[in-house]
Design an enzyme around this catalytic site. Structure first.
Site, mmCIF file in Angstrom:
data_model
loop_
_atom_site.group_PDB
_atom_site.id
_atom_site.type_symbol
_atom_site.label_atom_id
_atom_site.label_comp_id
_atom_site.label_asym_id
_atom_site.label_seq_id
_atom_site.Cartn_x
_atom_site.Cartn_y
_atom_site.Cartn_z
ATOM 1 N N CYS A 185 0.867 -1.180 0.000
ATOM 2 C CA CYS A 185 0.000 0.000 0.000
ATOM 3 C C CYS A 185 0.905 1.231 0.000
ATOM 4 O O CYS A 185 2.075 1.137 -0.402
ATOM 5 C CB CYS A 185 -0.973 -0.028 1.180
ATOM 6 S SG CYS A 185 -0.200 -0.047 2.806
ATOM 7 N N ARG A 208 -3.380 -0.602 5.457
ATOM 8 C CA ARG A 208 -3.964 -1.705 4.688
ATOM 9 C C ARG A 208 -3.060 -2.927 4.570
ATOM 10 O O ARG A 208 -3.494 -4.053 4.847
ATOM 11 C CB ARG A 208 -4.341 -1.206 3.279
ATOM 12 C CG ARG A 208 -5.492 -0.247 3.271
ATOM 13 C CD ARG A 208 -5.584 0.514 1.964
ATOM 14 N NE ARG A 208 -4.489 1.466 1.804
ATOM 15 C CZ ARG A 208 -4.316 2.266 0.773
ATOM 16 N NH1 ARG A 208 -5.177 2.210 -0.226
ATOM 17 N NH2 ARG A 208 -3.305 3.102 0.719
ATOM 18 N N ASP A 252 -7.964 3.927 0.796
ATOM 19 C CA ASP A 252 -7.050 4.387 1.850
ATOM 20 C C ASP A 252 -7.883 4.881 3.040
ATOM 21 O O ASP A 252 -8.617 5.868 2.913
ATOM 22 C CB ASP A 252 -6.212 5.533 1.261
ATOM 23 C CG ASP A 252 -5.202 6.082 2.243
ATOM 24 O OD1 ASP A 252 -5.251 5.705 3.434
ATOM 25 O OD2 ASP A 252 -4.358 6.889 1.818
HETATM 26 P P1 4NP Z 1 -1.769 2.810 4.088
HETATM 27 O O1 4NP Z 1 -2.414 4.187 4.626
HETATM 28 O O2 4NP Z 1 -1.199 3.125 2.731
HETATM 29 O O3 4NP Z 1 -2.927 1.888 4.007
HETATM 30 O O4 4NP Z 1 -0.712 2.405 5.090
HETATM 31 C C1 4NP Z 1 -1.676 5.370 4.719
HETATM 32 C C2 4NP Z 1 -0.828 5.564 5.781
HETATM 33 C C3 4NP Z 1 -0.102 6.751 5.881
HETATM 34 C C4 4NP Z 1 -0.233 7.706 4.908
HETATM 35 C C5 4NP Z 1 -1.073 7.504 3.825
HETATM 36 C C6 4NP Z 1 -1.802 6.329 3.742
HETATM 37 N N1 4NP Z 1 0.496 8.926 5.019
HETATM 38 O O5 4NP Z 1 0.258 9.835 4.208
HETATM 39 O O6 4NP Z 1 1.343 9.047 5.908
#
Ligand code: 4NP
Length: 154
Positions: free
Chosen positions: A10, A16, A122
């Site tokens: 991800c 995720r 997300d």
């Molecule tokens: P992930 O969610 O891709 O599902 O881990 C996110 C976690 C952090 C960030 C964006 C999406 N961020 O911008 O820090």
């Protein structure tokens, strides 16, 4: 039999993909599978999964607190057999990074597992209900994936 090596990807590797890793490990207990996760971004290297992912996993009796964030690197394209992007934006990033010989390993997770050209959204900027929805999509996909791997004799 050689285990299938599976990597979930991800953006941040805290919401995720750690949940996907935890669910697949949980569901595939006793079966041969190498599972890991990574982010396309490096903001959360070394971090625990997001507390909301830890909570939703815990509600389903899965402990993901042993995981730490990491960023995908060039070696991953060789080290894994199946590389699952949570979102089409992650898939586009992976395609831009992968050597041509590894492109066949890249898939959109829900497309490969459920035949649905849908993203796992997300949940980072939303509320806890988004994490529960992500959990449901991931567990449905992982169940289907296990069935598919079993059919293939893995
Ligand atoms: P992930 O969610 O891709 O599902 O881990 C996110 C976690 C952090 C960030 C964006 C999406 N961020 O911008 O820090």
């Amino acid at each position: 039999m050689k285990p299938v090596r599976i990597l979930f990807v991800c953006l941040g590797n805290i919401c995720r993909s750690p949940l996907a890793e935890g669910i697949l490990r949980h569901l595939s207990q006793g079966r041969p599978a190498d599972v890991d996760s990574a982010g396309t971004g490096g903001w959360h290297i070394g971090d625990l999964p997001d507390h909301r992912s830890i909570a939703v996993a815990r509600r389903h009796s899965i402990d993901i607190t042993g995981q730490r964030g990491r960023k995908i690197d060039a070696g991953d394209f060789e080290a894994f057999d199946l590389i699952f992007a949570m979102h089409r934006s992650n898939l586009a990033t992976l395609r831009s990074l992968a050597p041509p010989a590894a492109r066949h390993k890249l898939h959109l997770f829900l497309d490969y597992t459920l035949g649905a050209e849908r993203d796992v959204p997300d949940p980072y900027h939303g509320g806890p209900e988004g994490f529960e929805a992500v959990y449901s999509m991931l567990s449905e996909g992982c169940l289907s994936l296990i069935g598919r791997l079993e059919e293939a004799g893995s």
